[in-house]
Design a protein around this motif. Structure first.
Motif, PDB file in Angstrom:
ATOM      1  N   VAL A   1      -6.305   7.849  -6.475  1.00 48.86           N
ATOM      2  CA  VAL A   1      -6.778   6.694  -5.717  1.00 48.86           C
ATOM      3  C   VAL A   1      -6.347   6.789  -4.252  1.00 48.86           C
TER       4      VAL A   1
ATOM      5  N   ALA B   1      -8.581   7.045  -0.933  1.00 51.41           N
ATOM      6  CA  ALA B   1      -8.511   6.065   0.154  1.00 51.41           C
ATOM      7  C   ALA B   1      -8.210   6.747   1.484  1.00 51.41           C
TER       8      ALA B   1
ATOM      9  N   LEU C   1      -4.713   0.041   0.551  1.00 44.90           N
ATOM     10  CA  LEU C   1      -4.777  -0.250  -0.887  1.00 44.90           C
ATOM     11  C   LEU C   1      -4.052  -1.554  -1.189  1.00 44.90           C
TER      12      LEU C   1
ATOM     13  N   PRO D   1      -9.619   7.616 -10.385  1.00 43.16           N
ATOM     14  CA  PRO D   1     -10.708   6.627 -10.334  1.00 43.16           C
ATOM     15  C   PRO D   1     -11.200   6.222 -11.718  1.00 43.16           C
TER      16      PRO D   1
ATOM     17  N   GLN E   1     -12.758   0.186  -8.494  1.00 42.72           N
ATOM     18  CA  GLN E   1     -13.265   1.364  -7.785  1.00 42.72           C
ATOM     19  C   GLN E   1     -13.921   0.954  -6.470  1.00 42.72           C
TER      20      GLN E   1
ATOM     21  N   VAL F   1     -11.377   0.475  -3.932  1.00 44.35           N
ATOM     22  CA  VAL F   1     -10.901   1.733  -3.339  1.00 44.35           C
ATOM     23  C   VAL F   1     -11.850   2.143  -2.214  1.00 44.35           C
TER      24      VAL F   1
ATOM     25  N   ARG G   1     -10.788   2.636   1.577  1.00 48.85           N
ATOM     26  CA  ARG G   1     -11.054   3.859   2.348  1.00 48.85           C
ATOM     27  C   ARG G   1     -11.634   3.506   3.719  1.00 48.85           C
TER      28      ARG G   1
END
Ligand SMILES: Nc1ncnc2c1ncn2[C@@H]1O[C@H](COP(=O)(O)OP(=O)(O)OP(=O)(O)O)[C@@H](O)[C@H]1O
Ligand SMILES: [Mg+2]
Length: 390
Positions: free
Chosen positions: A126, A130, A152, A165, A173, A176, A180
């Motif tokens: 994760v 990100a 996050l 993921p 998801q 995330v 990102r």
């Protein structure tokens, strides 16, 4: 101040798909419609003469039926799609003629995009997902992991940093994906139907998250949706598209009260008006306000209302105090008798959401901006009067 600053300026942008866009553009300039261009030249007009501005810190929603040009328009903003004509200015700089390297920088630093599909790398953790945008930008590992972790945490996934993921739900998801984009700390977030794949409850929760992030971080967001409830809930302003054109731009309430045409009206048919009205638009300014820091003891014998609203030097709400009619009150006595400041409303709360709070509160509820500055009050009577007028 920063709220009114225009960060993005789109002027007369057209996009024609096909191998002879010039011919199509000539026709459009001479008044041809999308349909005429398509039938005579086979060229498809994606966006037709779009002009608008986006202000710093606002959520600007683009709405319209499938095929109306929403995705094309948002991709034109960061030139994932090249405009056939027109200009796009970001912070005053025309980005329509930037060369590859500068354009890449704009995409990395200024406009991060969140897509409908989560687009995560299944083999990466994760946090690596990100941090992915930062990795492409060549930022060192330590820094990018720090920034990714912060992002996050902002979306409530700090403890999942080292999960894969596929160990996350769809909503997680999508968070995330949002993290990102946030990790890039972009000037503008572009979100194309980013919540459409989520089930209604998670979707609602993500909308709340986005509103919170926007308030806390003054994010500027361009958000595509074909869901009117979503657009009304999160949008400061909405642009409605039809057949490549923007047919109307305004606040949800403005559009609802004055739809430009039948197409727009049909979107808003059956919409609960109390969702489109924000409390800042109906807050009343006539309540008595008192500077809590005033050293001069102002005696208040003839107060206009039953309550005095105490504000600090910056105009921020400190508390509310009952005023006894005919009895003299001083700032000191008001301060000592003030009620707990349990009830207040953020200015961008909808009338619908305010009703339960106002009905519980023993006093007209103070309406505050994001910094806690007093904007007015909202009473039960005023809510009833507003409902009666709608
Ligand atoms: N790459 C392309 N080549 C040719 N035509 C395209 C291309 N991309 C989009 N179009 C056309 O441009 C128009 C607008 O498409 P766009 O994807 O922007 O719509 P949209 O509003 O995002 O729709 P949806 O809600 O279905 O996502 C459509 O007529 C579509 O056929
Ligand atoms: Mg689309």
């Amino acid at each position: 101040m920063s709220n009114t600053q225009e960060i993005l300026e789109v002027n007369n942008v057209f996009k024609v798909f096909g191998d002879a866009p010039d011919q199509a553009m000539d026709m459009l300039r001479n008044g041809a419609t999308k349909e005429q261009v398509l039938s005579e030249t086979g060229q498809n007009v994606g966006v037709f003469d779009a002009s608008f501005t986006v202000k710093r810190g606002e959520i600007f929603v683009i709405m319209g039926l499938s095929g109306s040009g929403k995705s094309t328009l948002v991709r034109l903003l960061n030139r994932l799609i090249e405009p056939s004509s027109g200009s796009i200015k970001l912070k005053g700089q025309n980005i329509t003629n930037l060369k590859d390297k500068d354009l890449l920088n704009v995409r990395r630093q200024d406009m991060s995009m969140v897509f409908q599909s989560f687009a995560l790398m299944p083999h990466m953790s994760v946090i690596e997902n990100a941090a992915f945008g930062l990795e492409i930008s060549g930022i060192d590992k330590k820094t990018r992991h720090q920034r990714a972790l912060t992002a996050l945490e902002q979306v409530g996934l700090g403890s999942y940093a080292h999960s894969r993921p596929d160990q996350l739900s769809g909503g997680m998801q999508q968070r995330v994906g949002l993290a990102r984009a946030l990790a890039n700390d972009p000037t503008i977030l572009l979100m194309d139907e980013a919540f459409s794949a989520l089930d209604p409850l998670i979707r609602y929760e993500m909308q709340g998250e986005l509103i919170r992030l926007q308030k806390e971080q003054e994010r500027t967001i361009v958000f595509i949706s074909h869901d009117l409830d979503e657009a009304i809930r999160i949008g400061d302003r909405i642009a409605i598209m039809e057949g490549g054109r923007i047919v109307q731009i305004g606040t949800p309430q403005e559009i609802m009260n004055n739809p430009a045409d039948d197409y727009v009206a049909s979107f808003f048919k059956g919409v609960d008006a109390t969702k489109t009205i924000k409390v800042k638009d109906i807050a009343q300014k006539d309540a008595l306000t008192v500077s809590s820091t005033s050293s001069a003891d102002v005696a208040l014998t003839e107060a206009s209302g039953q309550f005095a609203y105490l504000l600090d030097d910056g105009g921020r709400f400190v508390g509310v105090s009952p005023i006894t009619q005919g009895k003299s009150s001083t700032v000191a006595s008001l301060m000592s008798e003030r009620l707990s400041a349990q009830y207040s409303l953020n200015a961008s709360t909808s009338l619908k959401e305010s009703i339960s709070i106002v009905s519980e509160s023993p006093y007209p509820v103070p309406v505050l901006d994001d910094k806690g500055v007093y904007q007015g009050t909202l009473s039960k009577d005023h809510i009833l009067a507003t409902l009666a007028n709608n």
